[in-house]
Scaffold this motif. Sequence first.
Motif, short mmCIF file in Angstrom:
data_model
loop_
_atom_site.label_atom_id
_atom_site.label_comp_id
_atom_site.label_asym_id
_atom_site.label_seq_id
_atom_site.Cartn_x
_atom_site.Cartn_y
_atom_site.Cartn_z
N ALA A 1 0.84 -1.21 0.00
CA ALA A 1 0.00 0.00 0.00
C ALA A 1 0.87 1.25 0.00
O ALA A 1 1.81 1.36 0.79
CB ALA A 1 -0.90 0.01 1.24
N GLY A 2 0.57 2.15 -0.89
CA GLY A 2 1.17 3.49 -0.84
C GLY A 2 2.66 3.56 -1.11
O GLY A 2 3.30 4.52 -0.68
N THR B 1 6.71 6.55 6.77
CA THR B 1 5.78 7.12 5.78
C THR B 1 6.11 8.60 5.62
O THR B 1 6.32 9.31 6.61
CB THR B 1 4.31 6.93 6.21
OG1 THR B 1 4.12 5.56 6.58
CG2 THR B 1 3.36 7.27 5.07
N LEU C 1 -0.44 -2.47 10.09
CA LEU C 1 -1.20 -1.27 10.45
C LEU C 1 -2.66 -1.49 10.10
O LEU C 1 -2.98 -2.23 9.16
CB LEU C 1 -0.68 -0.04 9.71
CG LEU C 1 0.78 0.33 10.02
CD1 LEU C 1 1.68 -0.09 8.89
CD2 LEU C 1 0.94 1.81 10.28
N TRP D 1 7.64 5.44 12.60
CA TRP D 1 6.54 4.90 13.38
C TRP D 1 7.00 4.24 14.68
O TRP D 1 8.09 3.69 14.75
CB TRP D 1 5.81 3.83 12.57
CG TRP D 1 5.05 4.35 11.40
CD1 TRP D 1 5.52 4.46 10.12
CD2 TRP D 1 3.70 4.81 11.38
NE1 TRP D 1 4.52 4.97 9.31
CE2 TRP D 1 3.40 5.19 10.06
CE3 TRP D 1 2.71 4.96 12.35
CZ2 TRP D 1 2.16 5.68 9.68
CZ3 TRP D 1 1.48 5.45 11.98
CH2 TRP D 1 1.20 5.81 10.67
N ARG E 1 -6.13 0.53 8.95
CA ARG E 1 -6.50 1.81 8.35
C ARG E 1 -8.01 1.92 8.20
O ARG E 1 -8.65 0.98 7.73
CB ARG E 1 -5.85 1.89 6.96
CG ARG E 1 -6.01 3.24 6.30
CD ARG E 1 -5.36 3.24 4.92
NE ARG E 1 -6.40 3.19 3.91
CZ ARG E 1 -6.17 3.35 2.60
NH1 ARG E 1 -4.95 3.54 2.17
NH2 ARG E 1 -7.15 3.29 1.75
C1 SIN Z 1 -1.23 4.07 2.60
O1 SIN Z 1 -0.87 4.72 1.61
O2 SIN Z 1 -2.40 4.04 2.96
C2 SIN Z 1 -0.22 3.27 3.39
C3 SIN Z 1 0.75 4.09 4.13
C4 SIN Z 1 1.71 3.22 4.91
O3 SIN Z 1 1.61 1.99 4.91
O4 SIN Z 1 2.60 3.77 5.56
#
Ligand code: SIN
Length: 293
Positions: free
Chosen positions: A106-107, A143, A282, A253, A284
Amino acid sequence: MIQVSENTITITPLNAPIGAEITGVDLSQEQSPKVMKMIDDAYNKYNLLLFRNQQLTPDQHIRFGASLGPLEIHVLKRYLLQSHPEILLISNILREDGDFLGLPDAGQTWHTDTSYRQKPSRGSILYALEIPRDENQQALGDTLFASTAAAYDDLTKELKDFLHGKKAIHRYSQRKRPVDSKREKLTKEQLQETPDIAHPAVRTHPHTGRKALYLFEGECVGIEGMPEEEGAKLISYLTQHIIRPKYIYRHKWNEGDVIMWDNAASLHLAVCDYKLPQRRLLHRVTIEGGVPF
Ligand code: SIN
């Protein structure tokens, strides 16, 4: 530092162009309307909020998110927490059947959430349960958050005027993924469900009226009314501008950290500098947003 109410809650801007840390709030508890308003206002003002040392059950996480707006259910159903589909798991941990426990990548390229939709998400609230660490116990998997509002502020008047009224075309199938991404290709149905969307290249924050750039390389394929190549060059130039170090807050984190970000004023990027047995998990939740203007 701003002290909000009789020495209990503090809001301290981070040493960065985006974000503030809030102390004195236990997110596992139901908040009073006054405290919720204070959090909501700070969220709109700072575009990123950090709360440390939290301990949240899925129900508490969802309750807090839902007090800021209706929650979305992510399209990747296999990575939702079965008992609480409002929660998307982000994780590189492997389940017994060999699949990932959560969305593993993710991301991992610069983006703002669901900008390929007509109504992109307002923001997400990410809660850290397990954070990978190196041999010296330093946290990995940071992040990065870039302030697209601060980046906009610094543009020349000429460029601001030029961008005024322009729309960038977002194409989901073009969204850049990490080179080793295990994600399956979009199905024909998914492609049909995500047609190109044109959003203002500069969007106005729905609550504060502050302007911010709203485009990025790796999803935006052009600017309406501009020759393709010129549009692509402009998108690339503006993306490189947004991700200059001076607009970035990098979060290291710790377990128990909660971060919520505002997609109307930021891009973000998850750094993948860890691998199993270094585990990252994590939770979300994501809040619905409105049509960018
Ligand atoms: C995301 O973009 O929602 C994920 C961010 C992450 O895992 O730090």
